[in-house]
Write a protein that holds these residues in place. Structure first.
Motif, short mmCIF file in Angstrom:
data_model
loop_
_atom_site.label_atom_id
_atom_site.label_comp_id
_atom_site.label_asym_id
_atom_site.label_seq_id
_atom_site.Cartn_x
_atom_site.Cartn_y
_atom_site.Cartn_z
N UNK A 1 0.85 -1.20 0.00
CA UNK A 1 0.00 0.00 0.00
C UNK A 1 0.89 1.25 0.00
N UNK A 2 1.93 1.26 0.81
CA UNK A 2 2.86 2.39 0.85
C UNK A 2 3.52 2.56 -0.51
N UNK A 3 3.88 1.45 -1.11
CA UNK A 3 4.57 1.48 -2.42
C UNK A 3 3.68 2.11 -3.51
N UNK A 4 2.37 1.99 -3.34
CA UNK A 4 1.44 2.62 -4.30
C UNK A 4 1.53 4.15 -4.26
N UNK B 1 -1.03 5.22 8.02
CA UNK B 1 -2.31 5.16 7.31
C UNK B 1 -2.49 3.79 6.65
N UNK B 2 -1.44 3.30 5.99
CA UNK B 2 -1.52 1.99 5.33
C UNK B 2 -1.75 0.89 6.36
N UNK C 1 -7.89 12.58 13.87
CA UNK C 1 -8.30 13.99 13.95
C UNK C 1 -7.12 14.94 13.74
N UNK C 2 -5.92 14.51 14.17
CA UNK C 2 -4.76 15.40 14.03
C UNK C 2 -3.55 14.70 13.41
N UNK C 3 -3.68 13.45 13.02
CA UNK C 3 -2.58 12.76 12.34
C UNK C 3 -2.81 12.91 10.84
N UNK C 4 -2.56 14.12 10.34
CA UNK C 4 -2.97 14.47 8.98
C UNK C 4 -1.85 15.08 8.14
N UNK C 5 -0.60 14.76 8.48
CA UNK C 5 0.54 15.34 7.74
C UNK C 5 1.09 14.42 6.66
N UNK C 6 0.61 13.17 6.60
CA UNK C 6 1.11 12.20 5.62
C UNK C 6 0.47 12.40 4.26
N UNK D 1 -3.92 8.89 0.81
CA UNK D 1 -4.03 7.76 1.75
C UNK D 1 -4.80 8.18 3.00
N UNK D 2 -4.57 9.40 3.45
CA UNK D 2 -5.30 9.92 4.62
C UNK D 2 -6.80 9.91 4.33
N UNK D 3 -7.18 10.35 3.16
CA UNK D 3 -8.60 10.38 2.81
C UNK D 3 -9.18 8.98 2.73
#
Length: 188
Positions: free
Chosen positions: A47-50, A138-139, A168-173, A177-179
Motif C-alpha cells: 500500500x505504501x509502495x502505491x 495510514x496503510x 483527527x490530528x494525524x494528517x501530515x502524511x 491515503x489519509x482520505x
C-alpha cells in the motif's frame, strides 16, 4: 508465504528486508484471521509502495512492527540494514521511521494507565511523528481496520473510536491515503 512470490512487487533489497522480518516474526499469526503475520506487513508495504517512490519507506513499512512484536532491537535492525549494503544515512532513516511507528504507551511500559489513557497518550504522540511515518501508519490502519471490522466482533467499535481520535490530528502524511483511511473508518 514465500518471499520469492513478491519478486515483481519488491526490489531485491526490499526482498531482503522481507526475509528478515519474516524470520523475526517467525510463526506469529494475526489475532483474528490466524494468517501468517508477515501477510499484514506485505499488505502495508505494498500500500505504501502505491503512494511513494521512496524504497526506504517501503522497507520501514515491512519493519513497522518488528520492534514492537519481536525481540529485535533498534541496534539489530540497524546492523541488518548496514549488512545488506544500505548507507548509514538510509539505515538511520529506516530505523527512525520504525521507531516512530512503534507504540510507546503500552500496558507493559505504563501499567498505571488504563487503555483509554494510554491510547490518548499514543494519539498525541502519533500527531507529532513525521509525515512519512504517518503515511505508513495510514496503510497500517487500512489493513488493520479491514481485519478488525470483519473479525473483531465487539472490539471493532472500541478500535474504530480510538482510530477516529488518532486521525483527527494525524494528517501530515500522504493526503490521498489519509482520505482513504478516514473514509474507511467513518464508513464502518
Amino acid at each position: 508465504m514465500e518471499a520469492a512470490a513478491f519478486n515483481d512487487n519488491f526490489t531485491e533489497t526490499e526482498l531482503k528486508v522481507l526475509a528478515f522480518v519474516t524470520e523475526k516474526h517467525g510463526q506469529q499469526k494475526r489475532k483474528y484471521t490466524h494468517e501468517p503475520y508477515v501477510n499484514h506487513l506485505v499488505r502495508v508495504a505494498l500500500k505504501v509502495k502505491e503512494y511513494t517512490q521512496d524504497s526506504r519507506m517501503v522497507m520501514a513499512a515491512l519493519c513497522h512492527d518488528v520492534l514492537e512484536d519481536t525481540e529485535c532491537t533498534v541496534a539489530e535492525l540497524y546492523q541488518f540494514l548496514i549488512g545488506i549494503n544500505l548507507t548509514d544515512a538510509d539505515s538511520d532513516y529506516i530505523c527512525f521511521l520504525v521507531k516512530e511507528l512503534t507504540d510507546v504507551f503500552t500496558s507493559d511500559a505504563y501499567p498505571q494507565f488504563n487503555r483509554k489513557a494510554r491510547k490518548e497518550l499514543e494519539a498525541n504522540r502519533l500527531w507529532e511523528i513525521s509525515p512519512e511515518a504517518q503515511t505508513i501508519k495510514y496503510a497500517d490502519l487500512i489493513d488493520n481496520t479491514t481485519s478488525i471490522v470483519q473479525h473483531g466482533g465487539g472490539f471493532a467499535k472500541v478500535y474504530l473510536k480510538e482510530k477516529k481520535r488518532i486521525l483527527t490530528k494525524m494528517d501530515k502524511g500522504n493526503l490521498e491515503l489519509y482520505q482513504i483511511v478516514s473514509s474507511i473508518i467513518e464508513i464502518v
